[in-house]
Design an enzyme around this catalytic site. Structure first.
Site, PDB file in Angstrom:
ATOM      1  N   CYS A 106       0.674  -1.453   0.000  1.00 30.99           N
ATOM      2  CA  CYS A 106       0.094   0.063  -0.216  1.00 30.99           C
ATOM      3  C   CYS A 106       0.756   1.259   0.024  1.00 30.99           C
ATOM      4  O   CYS A 106       1.337   1.528  -1.068  1.00 30.99           O
ATOM      5  CB  CYS A 106      -1.113  -0.242   1.212  1.00 30.99           C
ATOM      6  SG  CYS A 106      -2.426   1.044   1.011  1.00 30.99           S
ATOM      7  N   ARG A 140     -12.386   6.494  -1.162  1.00 31.09           N
ATOM      8  CA  ARG A 140     -11.764   5.415  -0.729  1.00 31.09           C
ATOM      9  C   ARG A 140     -11.968   3.901  -1.383  1.00 31.09           C
ATOM     10  O   ARG A 140     -13.229   3.895  -1.432  1.00 31.09           O
ATOM     11  CB  ARG A 140     -11.457   5.327   0.556  1.00 31.09           C
ATOM     12  CG  ARG A 140     -10.994   6.432   1.413  1.00 31.09           C
ATOM     13  CD  ARG A 140     -10.421   6.216   2.908  1.00 31.09           C
ATOM     14  NE  ARG A 140      -9.295   5.297   2.876  1.00 31.09           N
ATOM     15  CZ  ARG A 140      -8.078   5.971   2.840  1.00 31.09           C
ATOM     16  NH1 ARG A 140      -7.816   7.153   2.667  1.00 31.09           N
ATOM     17  NH2 ARG A 140      -6.950   5.048   2.679  1.00 31.09           N
ATOM     18  N   HIS A 203      -3.611  -5.727   2.406  1.00 29.01           N
ATOM     19  CA  HIS A 203      -3.337  -6.040   3.774  1.00 29.01           C
ATOM     20  C   HIS A 203      -3.922  -7.102   4.040  1.00 29.01           C
ATOM     21  O   HIS A 203      -4.440  -7.915   3.077  1.00 29.01           O
ATOM     22  CB  HIS A 203      -3.956  -4.514   4.563  1.00 29.01           C
ATOM     23  CG  HIS A 203      -3.413  -3.314   4.129  1.00 29.01           C
ATOM     24  ND1 HIS A 203      -2.283  -2.999   4.728  1.00 29.01           N
ATOM     25  CD2 HIS A 203      -4.050  -2.301   3.374  1.00 29.01           C
ATOM     26  CE1 HIS A 203      -1.910  -1.716   4.273  1.00 29.01           C
ATOM     27  NE2 HIS A 203      -3.004  -1.420   3.410  1.00 29.01           N
TER      28      HIS A 203
HETATM   29  N1  GLN Z   1      -2.255   6.848   2.026  1.00 32.19           N
HETATM   30  C1  GLN Z   1      -2.460   6.019   1.012  1.00 32.19           C
HETATM   31  C2  GLN Z   1      -3.765   5.945   0.339  1.00 32.19           C
HETATM   32  O1  GLN Z   1      -4.712   6.055   0.994  1.00 32.19           O
HETATM   33  C3  GLN Z   1      -2.024   4.682   1.422  1.00 32.19           C
HETATM   34  C4  GLN Z   1      -2.723   3.934   2.351  1.00 32.19           C
HETATM   35  C5  GLN Z   1      -2.397   2.710   2.923  1.00 32.19           C
HETATM   36  O2  GLN Z   1      -1.289   2.544   3.237  1.00 32.19           O
HETATM   37  N2  GLN Z   1      -3.356   2.106   3.565  1.00 32.19           N
HETATM   38  O3  GLN Z   1      -3.870   5.785  -0.795  1.00 32.19           O
END
Ligand code: GLN
Length: 251
Positions: A106, A140, A203
């Site tokens: 990520c 998101r 993840h």
């Molecule tokens: N900040 C980044 C995003 O939201 C990475 C998020 C994360 O590592 N879970 O795209």
């Protein structure tokens, strides 16, 4: 921090691996530490000793490692490590070119690329280890995700990111999205691969539910260490059950 994990098999160790966890303080969310634990445990079970090293901003980078793991982080975590990452970037790229296997999840996957443009328009520079660029989207991308991959079969995990990543011609995808959004929700790609480096949004943590990926990384690490990887079959019944449950969950 340095920790030693001794092999749990009878007789002498078949080899010794140096495993580096990159930025555990700032880049290590949603259980990403589980990836490091799985690599250390599976190596022990196969007869290898593991020296676990961690690297946070300002630390001295070890001269050589056999495998590197890095996790995800919020934009704020990425902001905290960005200057240090640019500093160590050339060393990481040299390791990658030398065949050191790496797993970047990520937030670090994004910064292994050319950079991440945040929702506020800030450009967090990457190290261009991976031919990819990421721009924050306005929603998101969250939920359970399943991929098809050429080398590891189905891969399952959990994604939570705003960044939309586009791969360039120098990287190939980690997998093809079956359920979920992946790199950008549009082109069905997920993650990126170059040399022996895997970048991915998954993840979960990723490796406990995807032992095929863990063993591929370990095989490359053992090769890099100069030892031979001849794994014995392990009992992965719990991992199989976890995979089945994860794949049956709604998005
Ligand atoms: N900040 C980044 C995003 O939201 C990475 C998020 C994360 O590592 N879970 O795209």
């Amino acid at each position: 921090m340095t920790a030693r994990y001794e092999h749990t098999t009878d007789g002498p160790a078949r080899g010794s691996l140096r495993l580096l966890q990159l930025y555990p303080r700032d880049m290590n969310i949603y259980g990403d530490w589980g990836n490091t634990l799985v690599l250390a445990r599976r190596a022990q079970w196969q007869g290898y000793d593991v020296e676990l090293l961690s690297y946070d901003p300002g630390d001295e980078l070890p001269s050589d490692v056999d495998i590197l793991v890095g996790g995800g982080g919020q934009d704020s975590g990425q902001d905290r490590i960005k200057e240090d990452l640019v500093k160590v970037g050339p060393a990481l790229k040299a390791w990658a070119a030398d065949g050191v296997p790496m797993l970047a999840i990520c937030g670090l996957y994004q910064l292994f690329g050319h950079g991440f443009t945040t929702a506020k328009g800030q450009e967090i520079p990457g190290i261009s280890l991976m031919d990819a660029h990421t721009v924050a989207g306005d929603t998101r991308l969250i939920g359970n995700i399943t991929l098809g991959t050429e080398d590891f079969g189905a891969v399952v995990g959990y994604e939570n990111h705003s960044g939309l990543t586009t791969l360039g011609p120098g990287a190939r995808p980690f997998g093809t999205v079956r359920v979920g959004d992946g790199n950008n929700g549009k082109d069905s790609t997920e993650g990126g691969r170059v040399h022996h480096v895997i970048g991915t949004y998954l993840h979960g943590s990723l490796l406990p539910k995807n032992p095929a990926v863990a063993d591929w990384l370990l095989a490359r690490a053992v090769e890099h260490s100069g030892a031979t990887w001849e794994p014995e079959p392990l009992d992965d019944a719990w991992a199989e059950r976890a995979r089945t449950v994860a794949m049956s969950r709604p998005r």
